[in-house]
Design a protein around this motif. Structure first.
Motif, PDB file in Angstrom:
ATOM      1  N   ASN A  31       8.120 -18.504   3.925  1.00 47.60           N
ATOM      2  CA  ASN A  31       7.498 -19.818   3.831  1.00 47.60           C
ATOM      3  C   ASN A  31       7.392 -20.151   2.338  1.00 47.60           C
ATOM      4  OD1 ASN A  31       6.032 -22.128   4.431  1.00 47.60           O
ATOM      5  ND2 ASN A  31       4.101 -21.025   4.502  1.00 47.60           N
ATOM      6  N   ILE A  32       8.095 -21.184   1.889  1.00 49.78           N
ATOM      7  CA  ILE A  32       8.123 -21.525   0.466  1.00 49.78           C
ATOM      8  C   ILE A  32       7.705 -22.973   0.289  1.00 49.78           C
ATOM      9  CG2 ILE A  32       9.582 -21.765  -1.579  1.00 49.78           C
ATOM     10  CD1 ILE A  32      11.315 -19.494  -0.311  1.00 49.78           C
ATOM     11  N   ALA A  33       6.675 -23.178  -0.513  1.00 44.64           N
ATOM     12  CA  ALA A  33       6.194 -24.527  -0.825  1.00 44.64           C
ATOM     13  C   ALA A  33       6.641 -24.896  -2.233  1.00 44.64           C
ATOM     14  CB  ALA A  33       4.676 -24.589  -0.714  1.00 44.64           C
ATOM     15  N   VAL A  34       7.083 -26.135  -2.382  1.00 41.91           N
ATOM     16  CA  VAL A  34       7.533 -26.668  -3.668  1.00 41.91           C
ATOM     17  C   VAL A  34       6.618 -27.834  -4.016  1.00 41.91           C
ATOM     18  CG1 VAL A  34       9.468 -27.689  -4.927  1.00 41.91           C
ATOM     19  CG2 VAL A  34       9.912 -25.993  -3.133  1.00 41.91           C
ATOM     20  N   PHE A  35       5.879 -27.713  -5.114  1.00 38.44           N
ATOM     21  CA  PHE A  35       4.887 -28.709  -5.534  1.00 38.44           C
ATOM     22  C   PHE A  35       5.380 -29.457  -6.760  1.00 38.44           C
ATOM     23  CE2 PHE A  35       2.602 -25.312  -3.458  1.00 38.44           C
ATOM     24  CZ  PHE A  35       1.663 -25.963  -2.673  1.00 38.44           C
ATOM     25  N   ALA A  36       5.486 -30.775  -6.672  1.00 39.95           N
ATOM     26  CA  ALA A  36       5.860 -31.579  -7.832  1.00 39.95           C
ATOM     27  C   ALA A  36       4.751 -31.504  -8.879  1.00 39.95           C
ATOM     28  CB  ALA A  36       6.091 -33.032  -7.421  1.00 39.95           C
ATOM     29  N   TYR A  37       5.144 -31.396 -10.147  1.00 42.07           N
ATOM     30  CA  TYR A  37       4.151 -31.375 -11.228  1.00 42.07           C
ATOM     31  C   TYR A  37       3.434 -32.708 -11.362  1.00 42.07           C
ATOM     32  CZ  TYR A  37       5.902 -26.928 -13.074  1.00 42.07           C
ATOM     33  OH  TYR A  37       6.255 -25.609 -13.246  1.00 42.07           O
ATOM     34  N   GLU A  38       4.141 -33.794 -11.085  1.00 44.55           N
ATOM     35  CA  GLU A  38       3.582 -35.141 -11.222  1.00 44.55           C
ATOM     36  C   GLU A  38       3.876 -35.928  -9.941  1.00 44.55           C
ATOM     37  OE1 GLU A  38       1.892 -36.225 -13.837  1.00 44.55           O
ATOM     38  OE2 GLU A  38       2.295 -34.538 -15.186  1.00 44.55           O
TER      39      GLU A  38
END
Length: 120
Positions: free
Chosen positions: A24-31
């Motif tokens: 399970n991999i989450a990718v979070f935008a910095y902005e």
């Protein structure tokens, strides 16, 4: 509109978890302004293709727009399960670190919103 290709690591950060043979991999935008680029360009198909043979099963993508994130559930990603595999590189942390090399097209207007690469 002119764009520049950058590595995902300049656009977002990742977190991961493992359960059996699923990562399970989450990718979070910095902005928040960068999140639409993730939604458009980092599809489940591209995520799986980027990892080549490391993911043998289906990849599902879930959008979490309220936190500017995409969550990928990769089945068949851990060589039968972390405790069954001798390939330590198959841990979800390795997959989440690898995806930071994925290339994203960023419009010039958004380039100031990127994180700069850290020196090695």
């Amino acid at each position: 509109m002119s764009t520049q290709k950058v590595r995902l690591e300049q656009v977002a950060h990742t977190r991961s978890g493992d359960k059996g043979n699923t990562s399970n991999i989450a990718v979070f935008a910095y902005e928040p302004e960068l999140y639409p680029l993730l939604r458009e360009q980092l599809t489940a198909e591209r995520f799986k293709a980027f990892h080549r043979e490391a993911i043998t099963g289906e990849v599902l993508r879930y959008e979490a727009g309220n936190i500017h994130a995409l969550n990928f559930v990769a089945h068949g990603a851990l060589g039968g399960g972390v405790s069954r595999s001798l390939a330590l590189d198959n841990y979800g942390k390795a997959l989440s670190a690898a995806i930071l090399g994925f290339e994203i097209e960023v419009p010039e207007a958004l380039l100031p919103r990127l994180r700069q690469r850290q020196p090695a």
